[in-house]
Design an enzyme around this catalytic site. Structure first.
Site, PDB file in Angstrom:
ATOM      1  N   ARG A  49      44.056  34.539  35.865  1.00  0.00           N
ATOM      2  CA  ARG A  49      43.160  35.521  35.245  1.00  0.00           C
ATOM      3  C   ARG A  49      43.851  36.662  34.516  1.00  0.00           C
ATOM      4  O   ARG A  49      43.406  37.092  33.473  1.00  0.00           O
ATOM      5  CB  ARG A  49      42.323  36.172  36.320  1.00  0.00           C
ATOM      6  CG  ARG A  49      41.232  35.322  36.749  1.00  0.00           C
ATOM      7  CD  ARG A  49      40.369  36.053  37.707  1.00  0.00           C
ATOM      8  NE  ARG A  49      39.314  35.126  38.041  1.00  0.00           N
ATOM      9  CZ  ARG A  49      38.587  35.191  39.119  1.00  0.00           C
ATOM     10  NH1 ARG A  49      38.789  36.155  39.979  1.00  0.00           N
ATOM     11  NH2 ARG A  49      37.662  34.315  39.346  1.00  0.00           N
ATOM     12  N   GLU A  61      39.732  25.492  39.336  1.00  0.00           N
ATOM     13  CA  GLU A  61      39.730  26.777  38.626  1.00  0.00           C
ATOM     14  C   GLU A  61      41.156  27.176  38.282  1.00  0.00           C
ATOM     15  O   GLU A  61      42.120  26.588  38.788  1.00  0.00           O
ATOM     16  CB  GLU A  61      39.075  27.851  39.510  1.00  0.00           C
ATOM     17  CG  GLU A  61      37.583  27.626  39.664  1.00  0.00           C
ATOM     18  CD  GLU A  61      36.880  28.744  40.407  1.00  0.00           C
ATOM     19  OE1 GLU A  61      37.562  29.477  41.145  1.00  0.00           O
ATOM     20  OE2 GLU A  61      35.664  28.880  40.251  1.00  0.00           O
ATOM     21  N   HIS A 112      38.325  40.541  35.366  1.00  0.00           N
ATOM     22  CA  HIS A 112      37.850  39.200  35.051  1.00  0.00           C
ATOM     23  C   HIS A 112      37.837  39.059  33.544  1.00  0.00           C
ATOM     24  O   HIS A 112      37.344  39.942  32.838  1.00  0.00           O
ATOM     25  CB  HIS A 112      36.440  38.973  35.612  1.00  0.00           C
ATOM     26  CG  HIS A 112      36.075  37.522  35.619  1.00  0.00           C
ATOM     27  ND1 HIS A 112      35.753  36.834  34.477  1.00  0.00           N
ATOM     28  CD2 HIS A 112      36.017  36.615  36.624  1.00  0.00           C
ATOM     29  CE1 HIS A 112      35.502  35.566  34.782  1.00  0.00           C
ATOM     30  NE2 HIS A 112      35.652  35.408  36.089  1.00  0.00           N
ATOM     31  N   ARG A 138      45.241  37.951  42.690  1.00  0.00           N
ATOM     32  CA  ARG A 138      44.402  37.035  43.483  1.00  0.00           C
ATOM     33  C   ARG A 138      44.094  35.773  42.684  1.00  0.00           C
ATOM     34  O   ARG A 138      43.715  35.842  41.517  1.00  0.00           O
ATOM     35  CB  ARG A 138      43.078  37.711  43.817  1.00  0.00           C
ATOM     36  CG  ARG A 138      42.081  36.771  44.452  1.00  0.00           C
ATOM     37  CD  ARG A 138      40.725  37.414  44.563  1.00  0.00           C
ATOM     38  NE  ARG A 138      40.054  37.466  43.286  1.00  0.00           N
ATOM     39  CZ  ARG A 138      38.854  36.946  43.055  1.00  0.00           C
ATOM     40  NH1 ARG A 138      38.202  36.331  44.017  1.00  0.00           N
ATOM     41  NH2 ARG A 138      38.291  37.053  41.882  1.00  0.00           N
ATOM     42  N   HIS A 182      37.148  43.548  38.268  1.00  0.00           N
ATOM     43  CA  HIS A 182      36.496  42.479  39.021  1.00  0.00           C
ATOM     44  C   HIS A 182      36.858  42.444  40.502  1.00  0.00           C
ATOM     45  O   HIS A 182      36.018  42.172  41.347  1.00  0.00           O
ATOM     46  CB  HIS A 182      36.892  41.166  38.358  1.00  0.00           C
ATOM     47  CG  HIS A 182      36.203  39.973  38.917  1.00  0.00           C
ATOM     48  ND1 HIS A 182      34.830  39.863  38.953  1.00  0.00           N
ATOM     49  CD2 HIS A 182      36.687  38.833  39.464  1.00  0.00           C
ATOM     50  CE1 HIS A 182      34.499  38.701  39.494  1.00  0.00           C
ATOM     51  NE2 HIS A 182      35.602  38.067  39.828  1.00  0.00           N
TER      52      HIS A 182
HETATM   53  C1  LIG Z   1      30.489  38.586  39.734  1.00  0.00           C
HETATM   54  C2  LIG Z   1      31.427  38.175  40.820  1.00  0.00           C
HETATM   55  C3  LIG Z   1      31.789  36.825  40.959  1.00  0.00           C
HETATM   56  C4  LIG Z   1      32.667  36.445  41.979  1.00  0.00           C
HETATM   57  N1  LIG Z   1      32.977  35.113  42.134  1.00  0.00           N
HETATM   58  C5  LIG Z   1      33.749  34.732  43.189  1.00  0.00           C
HETATM   59  C6  LIG Z   1      33.971  33.361  43.469  1.00  0.00           C
HETATM   60  O1  LIG Z   1      33.448  32.473  42.805  1.00  0.00           O
HETATM   61  N2  LIG Z   1      34.772  33.044  44.523  1.00  0.00           N
HETATM   62  C7  LIG Z   1      35.359  33.987  45.315  1.00  0.00           C
HETATM   63  O2  LIG Z   1      36.069  33.647  46.257  1.00  0.00           O
HETATM   64  N3  LIG Z   1      35.142  35.301  45.071  1.00  0.00           N
HETATM   65  C8  LIG Z   1      34.352  35.686  44.048  1.00  0.00           C
HETATM   66  N4  LIG Z   1      34.136  37.012  43.820  1.00  0.00           N
HETATM   67  C9  LIG Z   1      34.699  37.997  44.752  1.00  0.00           C
HETATM   68  C10 LIG Z   1      33.908  37.951  46.046  1.00  0.00           C
HETATM   69  O3  LIG Z   1      32.541  37.761  45.756  1.00  0.00           O
HETATM   70  C11 LIG Z   1      34.083  39.233  46.839  1.00  0.00           C
HETATM   71  O4  LIG Z   1      35.445  39.511  46.992  1.00  0.00           O
HETATM   72  C12 LIG Z   1      33.466  39.080  48.205  1.00  0.00           C
HETATM   73  O5  LIG Z   1      32.123  38.645  48.096  1.00  0.00           O
HETATM   74  C13 LIG Z   1      33.530  40.381  48.955  1.00  0.00           C
HETATM   75  O6  LIG Z   1      32.789  40.239  50.133  1.00  0.00           O
HETATM   76  P1  LIG Z   1      32.771  41.407  51.180  1.00  0.00           P
HETATM   77  O7  LIG Z   1      31.974  40.917  52.325  1.00  0.00           O
HETATM   78  O8  LIG Z   1      34.152  41.878  51.423  1.00  0.00           O
HETATM   79  O9  LIG Z   1      32.017  42.598  50.417  1.00  0.00           O
HETATM   80  P2  LIG Z   1      30.623  42.656  49.643  1.00  0.00           P
HETATM   81  O10 LIG Z   1      29.978  41.341  49.491  1.00  0.00           O
HETATM   82  O11 LIG Z   1      30.861  43.444  48.404  1.00  0.00           O
HETATM   83  O12 LIG Z   1      29.708  43.489  50.639  1.00  0.00           O
HETATM   84  C14 LIG Z   1      29.984  44.841  50.894  1.00  0.00           C
HETATM   85  C15 LIG Z   1      28.900  45.386  51.784  1.00  0.00           C
HETATM   86  O13 LIG Z   1      29.305  46.664  52.261  1.00  0.00           O
HETATM   87  C16 LIG Z   1      28.244  47.579  52.113  1.00  0.00           C
HETATM   88  N5  LIG Z   1      28.818  48.909  52.023  1.00  0.00           N
HETATM   89  C17 LIG Z   1      29.772  49.374  51.186  1.00  0.00           C
HETATM   90  N6  LIG Z   1      30.052  50.659  51.445  1.00  0.00           N
HETATM   91  C18 LIG Z   1      29.253  51.024  52.476  1.00  0.00           C
HETATM   92  C19 LIG Z   1      29.055  52.227  53.199  1.00  0.00           C
HETATM   93  N7  LIG Z   1      29.746  53.354  52.917  1.00  0.00           N
HETATM   94  N8  LIG Z   1      28.147  52.247  54.189  1.00  0.00           N
HETATM   95  C20 LIG Z   1      27.413  51.144  54.487  1.00  0.00           C
HETATM   96  N9  LIG Z   1      27.557  49.979  53.828  1.00  0.00           N
HETATM   97  C21 LIG Z   1      28.471  49.914  52.840  1.00  0.00           C
HETATM   98  C22 LIG Z   1      27.497  47.109  50.900  1.00  0.00           C
HETATM   99  O14 LIG Z   1      26.194  47.643  50.904  1.00  0.00           O
HETATM  100  C23 LIG Z   1      27.553  45.601  51.121  1.00  0.00           C
HETATM  101  O15 LIG Z   1      26.545  45.213  52.032  1.00  0.00           O
HETATM  102  C24 LIG Z   1      33.238  37.416  42.829  1.00  0.00           C
HETATM  103  C25 LIG Z   1      32.868  38.758  42.687  1.00  0.00           C
HETATM  104  C26 LIG Z   1      31.964  39.132  41.693  1.00  0.00           C
HETATM  105  C27 LIG Z   1      31.579  40.574  41.564  1.00  0.00           C
END
Ligand SMILES: Cc1cc2nc3c(=O)[nH]c(=O)nc-3n(C[C@H](O)[C@H](O)[C@H](O)COP(=O)(O)OP(=O)(O)OC[C@H]3O[C@@H](n4cnc5c(N)ncnc54)[C@H](O)[C@@H]3O)c2cc1C
Length: 536
Positions: A285, A117, A239, A381, A346
Site C-alpha cells: 500500500r 491482496e 490507503h 501493515r 487508513h
Molecule cells: C474502510 C476500512 C476498510 C478496512 N478493511 C480491512 C480489511 O479488509 N481487512 C483488515 O484486516 N482490516 C481492514 N481495516 C482495518 C480494520 O478494520 C481495523 O484495524 C479493525 O477493524 C480495528 O478493530 P478494533 O476492534 O481495534 O477497533 P474498531 O473497530 O475501530 O472499534 C473501536 C471501538 O472503540 C470505541 N471507542 C473508541 N474510543 C472510545 C472511548 N474513548 N470510549 C468508549 N469507546 C471508545 C468505538 O466506539 C468502537 O466501538 C479496514 C479499515 C477501514 C477503516
C-alpha cells in the site's frame, strides 16, 4: 453512578467483541462504546482477514510476506505467533456463524473463497463478499447481546483510566476508568479487575481518512496519560484508493480490486504503477499510495482512476457488491468505466506497547486491536493482517486474564469525578476551530511525504494547541468533542515526535530529507516513554 465488573472492555469492534465473547461464560463483563457498538472501523472492513487456510499456503510463507512488508521492523516471534493462530481464529468465527463467501473451487479444497491482496504471495484472504467487517461485527454483536454475563453501555465515552499511581497508591495497577455518559451528560466511574483498551486507531488525526469518526486515538492518549509507552506512531498507513467525490466522505475502494487485476490509470487513461514497482498494482500500500500522491502532485490532478472493466459485469457485481452499489449512487458504473480514487489516512501501525498477551506497562491493563503496538506490522501493515491481529490478541489476552488468580486483585473504589472547579463552556468555537486546524496541518505537514521543515512547522503548531486545549479542559465541563480533540492533540504530538526522531525513510514513513533507509545500523522501533512511566 458507580459500576463494577470483572472485566471492563472499552470498544466494541472486532477486538473488543471477540475478547468479551471469549470470557463471558466465566466473567462479568462491561463493554462500553462511545457511539453504537458497531460505530468503529470494523464494520467498514471490506477486503477480509488474512490467514493460512489453503493447502498450498504455509505459516512460513505468510510470515515471510508480513516481515517483508514490515521493512525490517516486524518482530519475527510476534509475526509467527499471530500468523500461527490465524486458522484457529477463523474456525472460531465460523463457529460463531460469520457468513464467509463459499469457495468457487479455485483455491484448492478449502470450502471458503480466498482472495489475494497486495503483498501476499498466496490467496489467503477469507471474506464475506466485500463487506467482511460488517458480517463479522453483526454476527459477534448478536452473540454478545444474547449473553447474560455481558452488559453493553453505548454512547459512553471513556475519559481517562484510573490507576493506583494516580490515586497515590504504591505500584501501578489499572483500577478502572471515568466514563462520560453522553446522553445523561455526567461522568460515571467503572471499576474492574481487568481493563481492556480496544478503542481502534487514530486516523481521524488526518483531514482525509477512510476511518469513521470514532478513530480519534482515545485509547492511545489515555494509555499515554496513564503511564504506558507508545511505539512507532510515525507509521500511519494511507490507503491508496478511496472514492473521489465531494459527498463520498472517503469511501474506500477495496484493495481486492487490484488483487483481481484492477489497473491504476492517470486521468488520461495511461497506466503508471510499473514505473514505481515491478509488482505494479500488487505492490504494498505505501508504495501505491506514494506513487498516486506523486502523480497527482506532478499533474496537479485531484484524482487518479482505477479500472476493473476487463472483468465480466457479473463477476464485479458478485465480488464487489458494496463498492459497485456505492459507486452507482455517485453516478459511476464500475462495470463499464474506470472510477476516480485518492489516498486517505487508513491505519495506525503504532500504538500502546504490548506483549504477546496484550499486556501493557500497567498491571491489569490490556490493549488489543488497532490501538496496540504488538510488533506484528513493523513499519508497514500488510493488507488484511489487522483483523487477524484483533482476533489473535483478543484470544491471547483472554487466555491471560483467565490464567490470573481470581483473588488478590480486589476491586478498589474509585473516587467520584470532581466537577466542582469547572463550568459549562462559553466558547464551543475553540473546540471546532482547533479540531479543523489540527487535522489540516497534520495532512499538509505530517502526511504521505514529509520533510524536516514541515515536521518542525507541525511541532510548533501542536505545542500551541496542546497548551490551549489543556487550559480549556481544566476550566470547562467535558463533552464528547472536547475529549476527542484532547486525545487527537496527544496523538498528533506523538506522531510528530516519532516522525522527527526517525532520520530515514522506512516503510510508511517517507521524508524527502532522508529518502533512503539508514542501513548503517539495525532498524529500531521508535519508543516514546511518558514522564510517569514505571517499569514493571
Ligand atoms: C474502510 C476500512 C476498510 C478496512 N478493511 C480491512 C480489511 O479488509 N481487512 C483488515 O484486516 N482490516 C481492514 N481495516 C482495518 C480494520 O478494520 C481495523 O484495524 C479493525 O477493524 C480495528 O478493530 P478494533 O476492534 O481495534 O477497533 P474498531 O473497530 O475501530 O472499534 C473501536 C471501538 O472503540 C470505541 N471507542 C473508541 N474510543 C472510545 C472511548 N474513548 N470510549 C468508549 N469507546 C471508545 C468505538 O466506539 C468502537 O466501538 C479496514 C479499515 C477501514 C477503516
Amino acid at each position: 453512578m458507580h459500576y463494577q465488573a470483572d472485566v471492563l472492555v472499552i470498544g466494541g469492534g472486532a477486538a473488543g467483541l471477540s475478547l468479551a465473547l471469549r470470557l463471558a461464560d466465566n466473567y462479568k463483563i462491561h463493554i462500553i462504546s462511545k457511539g453504537l457498538l458497531h460505530d468503529g472501523s470494523t464494520v467498514y472492513a471490506q477486503g477480509g482477514i488474512a490467514a493460512v487456510l489453503a493447502d498450498d499456503d504455509s505459516v512460513e510463507s505468510h510470515s515471510t510476506d508480513t516481515i517483508r512488508a514490515g521493512a525490517g521492523l516486524c518482530d519475527p516471534d510476534v509475526v509467527r505467533f499471530a500468523v500461527g493462530r490465524g486458522a484457529e481464529n477463523i474456525e472460531w468465527l465460523i463457529e460463531q456463524q460469520v457468513p464467509f463467501t463459499p469457495s468457487d473451487k479455485q483455491a484448492g479444497h478449502y470450502p471458503y473463497h480466498l482472495t489475494r491482496e497486495g503483498g501476499h504471495s498466496h490467496r489467503r484472504v477469507i471474506h464475506a463478499a466485500d463487506a467482511t467487517g460488517r458480517a463479522l461485527e453483526t454476527t459477534l454483536e448478536q452473540r454478545l447481546r444474547e449473553h447474560p454475563n455481558i452488559r453493553v453501555y453505548e454512547h459512553h465515552i471513556a475519559v481517562d483510566l484510573v490507576t493506583s499511581q494516580k490515586l497515590g497508591q504504591s505500584g501501578n495497577r489499572c483500577l478502572g476508568a471515568y466514563v462520560l455518559d453522553r446522553r445523561a451528560n455526567w461522568v460515571d466511574s467503572f471499576t474492574a479487575r481487568h481493563v481492556v483498551l480496544a478503542t481502534g486507531g487514530a486516523s481521524k488525526v488526518y483531514l482525509y481518512t477512510s476511518n469513521p469518526d470514532t478513530s480519534t486515538g482515545d485509547g492511545i492518549a489515555m494509555a499515554w496519560r496513564a503511564g504506558c509507552r507508545i511505539a512507532n506512531m510515525e507509521f500511519n498507513q494511507f490507503h491508496p484508493t478511496c472514492l473521489h467525490h465531494p459527498k463520498a466522505k472517503a469511501f474506500l475502494v477495496t484493495e481486492a480490486i487490484r488483487g483481481e487485476g484492477g489497473k491504476l490509470l492517470l486521468p488520461d487513461g495511461t497506466p503508471f504503477m510499473e514505473k514505481f514497482d515491478p509488482r505494479a498494482e500488487l505492490a504494498p500500500r505505501d508504495i501505491v499510495a506514494r506513487a498516486i500522491d506523486h502523480e497527482m502532485k506532478r499533474l496537479g490532478s485531484e484524482y487518479v482512476l482505477i479500472d476493473i472493466t476487463h472483468k465480466p459485469a457479473d463477476f464485479i457485481k458478485r465480488h464487489f457488491p458494496t463498492v459497485h452499489q456505492r459507486c452507482l449512487e455517485f453516478g459511476y458504473d464500475m462495470t463499464r468505466e474506470p472510477i476516480p480514487v485518492v489516498p486517505a489516512a487508513h491505519y495506525t501501525c503504532g500504538g500502546v506497547m504490548t506483549n504477546l498477551h496484550g499486556q501493557t506497562d500497567i498491571d491489569g491493563l490490556y490493549a488489543i486491536g488497532e490501538v496496540a503496538f504488538t510488533g506484528l506490522h513493523g513499519a508497514n501493515r500488510m493488507a488484511s493482517n489487522s483483523l487477524l491481529e484483533c482476533l489473535v490478541f483478543a484470544q491471547s489476552a483472554s487466555e491471560h486474564i483467565q490464567s490470573q488468580p481470581r483473588t488478590g486483585t480486589d476491586l478498589v473504589a474509585i473516587p467520584s469525578w470532581d466537577e466542582s472547579q469547572v463550568t459549562d463552556s462559553d466558547e464551543e468555537v475553540v473546540v471546532t476551530h482547533n479540531w479543523h486546524e489540527l487535522r489540516g496541518f497534520m495532512w499538509d505537514y505530517v502526511g504521505i511525504v514529509r520533510t524536516n521543515k514541515r515536521l518542525q512547522r507541525a511541532e510548533h503548531r501542536i505545542n500551541l494547541l496542546l497548551h490551549e486545549i489543556d487550559e480549556y479542559y481544566g476550566n470547562f465541563r467535558v463533552t464528547n468533542d472536547l475529549l476527542e480533540l484532547r486525545n487527537l492533540a496527544v496523538v498528533a504530538d506523538l506522531i510528530i515526535r516519532s516522525a522527527i526522531s526517525r532520520k530515514e525513510s522506512r516503510g510508511l514513513h517517507y521524508t524527502l530529507d532522508y529518502p533512503q533507509p539508514d542501513d548503517r545500523h539495525a532498524p529500531k522501533n521508535t519508543v516514546l516513554t511518558p514522564e510517569n512511566y514505571q517499569a514493571r
